[in-house]
Design an enzyme around this catalytic site. Structure first.
Site, PDB file in Angstrom:
ATOM      1  N   VAL A  77       0.864  -1.178   0.000  1.00 22.76           N
ATOM      2  CA  VAL A  77       0.000   0.000   0.000  1.00 22.76           C
ATOM      3  C   VAL A  77       0.903   1.231   0.000  1.00 22.76           C
ATOM      4  O   VAL A  77       1.804   1.334   0.830  1.00 22.76           O
ATOM      5  CB  VAL A  77      -0.893  -0.009   1.267  1.00 22.76           C
ATOM      6  CG1 VAL A  77      -1.689   1.273   1.372  1.00 22.76           C
ATOM      7  CG2 VAL A  77      -1.817  -1.227   1.269  1.00 22.76           C
ATOM      8  N   CYS A  78       0.672   2.131  -0.923  1.00 19.31           N
ATOM      9  CA  CYS A  78       1.516   3.330  -1.008  1.00 19.31           C
ATOM     10  C   CYS A  78       1.355   4.197   0.237  1.00 19.31           C
ATOM     11  O   CYS A  78       0.237   4.560   0.607  1.00 19.31           O
ATOM     12  CB  CYS A  78       1.144   4.152  -2.233  1.00 19.31           C
ATOM     13  SG  CYS A  78       1.891   5.788  -2.197  1.00 19.31           S
ATOM     14  N   VAL A  79       2.476   4.565   0.841  1.00 18.85           N
ATOM     15  CA  VAL A  79       2.426   5.291   2.108  1.00 18.85           C
ATOM     16  C   VAL A  79       1.795   6.676   1.956  1.00 18.85           C
ATOM     17  O   VAL A  79       0.947   7.070   2.766  1.00 18.85           O
ATOM     18  CB  VAL A  79       3.817   5.360   2.781  1.00 18.85           C
ATOM     19  CG1 VAL A  79       4.840   6.071   1.911  1.00 18.85           C
ATOM     20  CG2 VAL A  79       3.725   6.052   4.137  1.00 18.85           C
ATOM     21  N   ALA A  82      -1.832   6.300   1.385  1.00 19.59           N
ATOM     22  CA  ALA A  82      -2.449   5.727   2.575  1.00 19.59           C
ATOM     23  C   ALA A  82      -2.628   6.785   3.662  1.00 19.59           C
ATOM     24  O   ALA A  82      -3.655   6.827   4.344  1.00 19.59           O
ATOM     25  CB  ALA A  82      -1.609   4.569   3.106  1.00 19.59           C
TER      26      ALA A  82
END
Lengths: 130, 102, 135
Positions: A77-79, A82
Site C-alpha cells: 500500500v503506497c504510504v 495511505a
C-alpha cells in the site's frame, strides 16, 4: 513469467480490484509468479481489515489477504496515498500519533519506489483502475 | 513490439475506446473489460468505429464481464474473440507490454 | 538484460477534478531516483495538467503545476503532448507551461522538454516502451 500489478481504485466503487483479483488468480493458476500488487490512489482502501461487507457480498480485502498468503504475493500500500486516506499500520500509528491501526493481514505500507521497482523487476506490469 | 491495450469504459459515456483506437499501432491487441464490453456489441453508435479499427487491431472481450451484464455473445461484432481470465492472462504474456486506458 | 527500462507515464486526466494527475506526478518524481529511461505523455484531458495560469488560491487544493517545472532538473525531459488533443481543446503549445532542461551533452544549453507530436508519432513512441503506467 513475473507479473507486477497496480490497482488505482478501492474495493467496491469500481470493478478494478475485483478484475485484478480474478486476473491474479488466473495468472498464478497458469503457473506465473505475481511478484507484487501495488495499491495506489483510492486503491489503498483495499488494505483495511475493518471492511465488513454484507453477507451476500464478497469480502475483497479478505480475498486479497488469502490470495497473498497462499501464493506469497507482496501486497504493498503506497504510504503517501495511505496517509491521505487513513490506512494505518503499527509503524504509521506510532509515527503519526494515531489511536489505532487498520492494515489488513498480508498488506504492508511502503513507498512509491516499490511500484517503480516492480516495473523494473517484472516481465509485465498490468494496471487496473477507473 | 506488440502491445495489449485494455479498455474498461463504455464508449457511450467516455471517449476512452476512441483514444485507444487512435493511439494503438497496427497489429496491436485490444481487450474490452468491465464496462468496456459494451463497445463490443453490433448495431450501436460505436460499432462502425470498432469495425473500422478491426482492420488493424485484434479485438477481444472478457466473458465474465459480458455475462454479468447480460450481453449475449450473439450480439457481438463478428470477429471479436471472447476470452476468459486465463485468456486475458495469456494475452498479457503474448504481447510485450500492456497499456491500460483508464 | 540491462537494468534500464523505458518507462512511460500516460497522463490523460484533467487536474483537480480528480487526484490522479497530482498523485501520478508524485510517482514520476520518485521514478527519477531509479535512473530509468522515463518519458511522459499528455493526451486527451491530460493536456490540461500542464496548462499555464493555474491558480488554486480560491479552490483550496494545492496548485501542483509549478512542480512540472522541476522535471528537467530530475533528467525527465522527454515530454510528449498529442497535437490532436491540444487542437480538440482549442489549445496550442503557447497555452502550456514552458518546460525546459539543461542539456549536459550540449554545454548545458537550455532546451524544450515538451514535444508536440501527432497521434501517429505518439503511437510509435508508446509502442517502443517497456513499462506503461497509467493513472
Amino acid at each position: 513469467m513475473k507479473f507486477g500489478i497496480q490497482i488505482n481504485e478501492g474495493p467496491y466503487t469500481h470493478e478494478a480490484s475485483t478484475t485484478a483479483l480474478n486476473f491474479v488468480s488466473a495468472a498464478v493458476e497458469a503457473g506465473h509468479e505475481v511478484f507484487r500488487v501495488f495499491f495506489y490512489h483510492d486503491g489503498v482502501n483495499n488494505g483495511t481489515r475493518y471492511t465488513t461487507p454484507p453477507q451476500d457480498d464478497r469480502n475483497i480485502v479478505e480475498a486479497w489477504s488469502e490470495l497473498a498468503e497462499k501464493h506469497n504475493i507482496d501486497l504493498v500500500v503506497c504510504v503517501a496515498a495511505a496517509q491521505r486516506r487513513g490506512i494505518v499500520d503499527e509503524g504509521e500509528q506510532e509515527r503519526n500519533g494515531k489511536d489505532g491501526n487498520n492494515i489488513a493481514p498480508g498488506f504492508r505500507i511502503s513507498g512509491l519506489g516499490q511500484l517503480i521497482e516492480a516495473g523494473i523487476q517484472c516481465d509485465r506490469l498490468v494496471v487496473f483502475g477507473d | 513490439m506488440p502491445m495489449l491495450h485494455t479498455v474498461n469504459k463504455s464508449p457511450f459515456e467516455r471517449g476512452v475506446l476512441e483514444s485507444c483506437i487512435r493511439l494503438a499501432t497496427k497489429g496491436s491487441a485490444v481487450i474490452l473489460i468491465e464496462d468496456g464490453v459494451y463497445g463490443a456489441t453490433k448495431a450501436s453508435t460505436a460499432s462502425a468505429m470498432v469495425e473500422e479499427a478491426m482492420k488493424d487491431l485484434d479485438f477481444y472481450v472478457l466473458s465474465s464481464d459480458l455475462k454479468a451484464r447480460g450481453v449475449d455473445e450473439s450480439r457481438l461484432i463478428d470477429g471479436i474473440t471472447v476470452v476468459d481470465y486465463s485468456g486475458f492472462v495469456k494475452l498479457t504474456v503474448d504481447n510485450d507490454k500492456v497499456q491500460s486506458w483508464l | 538484460m540491462s537494468d534500464t527500462k523505458k518507462f512511460l507515464f500516460v497522463n490523460r486526466k484533467a487536474p483537480y477534478g480528480t487526484i490522479y494527475a497530482w498523485e501520478s506526478l508524485e510517482v514520476i518524481l520518485i521514478s527519477a531516483a531509479f535512473e530509468q529511461d522515463v518519458s511522459l505523455v499528455f493526451a486527451d484531458d491530460g493536456v490540461f495538467q500542464i496548462a499555464k495560469g493555474q491558480d488554486t488560491t480560491e479552490l483550496g487544493i494545492k496548485n501542483f503545476s509549478p512542480t512540472y517545472n522541476a522535471l528537467g532538473d530530475y533528467d525527465i525531459n522527454k515530454i510528449y503532448v498529442e497535437k490532436e488533443s491540444l487542437e480538440a481543446r482549442g489549445l496550442t503549445v503557447d497555452d502550456l507551461l514552458k518546460l525546459t532542461y539543461e542539456d549536459e551533452d550540449d554545454d548545458w544549453a537550455e532546451k524544450d522538454s515538451i514535444h508536440v507530436v501527432s497521434s501517429a508519432e505518439l503511437a510509435e513512441i508508446m509502442d517502443q516502451q517497456d513499462v506503461v503506467l497509467s493513472f
